[in-house]
Design an enzyme around this catalytic site. Structure first.
Site: not given
Length: 382
Positions: A128, A159-160, A281, A338, A340, A365, A369
């Site tokens: 990238t 970049i990791t 419920q 939600q 919690h 990665e 889309e």
């Protein structure tokens, strides 16, 4: 003992090993690392000693010599505790290390894999750029041939391990724009002149996983550092991303399971109107949906892993697993907050971090889309 039983027992041992490591060495410091955006390099050296950084690398290169079944399990168990650490383990294994393992010469493998597999070195992988994410064909990071060397100029972004990685596999342009045969992969070492780490990103989630720029300023690289032939880079990258997408699916799965388990525990303990909220419920149906989606995501992820491990084409299945599991991760983490209630919005409970971390899985990665484009293209080919 049947082979299948032995396989299952072996997988359980590996799961327990990864779980114990995460509980002992990661959980106590998760929020500290997250708040300060600290990338814990010492932890990665330790993980290397446990075989978590060379999972798919054969024993001859000091790796663990395991398969995708075990790899998915290791990432999942680490991500259940911390998505950031899971992400870094995934990127190190499936991108940088796997690119050298898959396309490197014997000499390149002997030189780099032992250091990467044992955690002595951390790996980065660069495709990238600031202006090209999904549209990799328009990359501007260029390598010009100069005798036996290539001179690289340009920037890679998102970049990791862009700053801390001692070695990076980068795909740069050696030909014309938009030519899928106009890109080439090189192995770049941190101390090569003209190569440096740039800006570190300040992120919503995955904050303990370092994300930064790679900057090339007349970086001279010998032709012996090329992976495969000139022009092979883009085709190689697409194959590497198949495996990368399986690891992001595993990462998504771990985050979703972590959020789900925290929610079940909370729903059983939290009382309203004189009883645990799990009895209502509205809450129990949420938990049912979460459990079902997680199981479906796991089946897709495991299916892609089995194909990849058998050396079969898995482009469609890897994209499906990555797309579905990442979206499930976001949905489950959202429901976890939600369930919690107000506590879910605080940093005293783990679900707000799962919520923040999960979103990256739908982006990194290849976005959701892009996965749909890949799935549709493969489906229409059938």
């Amino acid at each position: 003992m049947h082979t299948a039983d032995a396989l299952t027992d072996n997988l359980q041992l590996i799961r327990q090993s990864a779980r114990d490591f995460a509980e002992t060495h990661i959980r106590p410091r998760v929020m500290e690392w997250d708040e300060s955006q600290h990338f814990p390099i010492d932890l990665f050296h330790r993980m290397g000693q446990h075989g978590f950084l060379g999972v798919l690398v054969p024993h001859e290169y000091h790796g663990a010599g395991l398969g995708y079944r075990e790899y998915i399990t290791i990432i999942e168990e680490i991500a259940k505790v911390c998505g950031s650490i899971g992400l870094s383990v995934a990127a190190h294994n499936s991108l940088c290390t796997n690119h050298i393992l898959t396309f490197g010469t014997e000499e390149q493998k002997q030189k780099y894999l032992p250091k990467l597999a044992t955690g002595e070195w951390i790996g980065a992988w660069g495709l990238t750029e600031p202006n090209t994410g999904s549209d990799a064909g328009r990359m501007k990071c260029v390598a010009e041939k100069d005798g036996d060397y290539y001179v690289i100029n340009g920037t890679k972004s998102w970049i990791t391990h862009g700053i801390s990685g001692q070695v990076a596999v980068v795909i740069v342009r050696t030909g014309e724009l938009l030519d899928s045969r106009g890109m080439t992969a090189f192995i770049i070492e941190r101390d090569m002149p003209g190569f440096s780490g740039g800006k570190k990103e300040n992120k919503l989630g995955m904050r303990a996983s370092e994300t930064a720029e790679l900057i090339f300023d007349n970086c001279r690289v010998h032709k012996s550092q090329m992976l495969g032939a000139e022009g092979d880079g883009f085709v190689q990258a697409m194959k590497i991303l198949d495996g990368g997408r399986i690891s992001i699916a595993a990462l998504s799965l771990g985050i979703a399971k972590g959020a789900y388990e925290a929610s079940v525990k909370y729903a059983k303990e939290r009382e309203q109107f004189g009883q645990p909220i799990a009895n209502f419920q509205g809450i129990s149906f949420k938990l049912a949906d979460m459990a079902t989606r997680i199981s479906a995501a796991e089946l897709l992820t495991r299916q892609a892993g089995e194909l990849k491990g058998a050396g079969l084409k898995c482009t469609k299945e890897a994209a499906m697993a990555k797309y579905y599991a990442s979206e499930v991760s976001v949905a489950v983490s959202t429901d976890a907050v939600q369930i919690h209630g107000g506590y879910g919005y605080t940093k005293d409970f783990p679900v707000e971090k799962f919520y923040r971390d999960s979103k990256l899985c739908t982006i990194g990665e290849g976005t959701s889309e892009i996965q749909k484009i890949v799935i549709a293209r493969e489906a229409l080919r059938d």
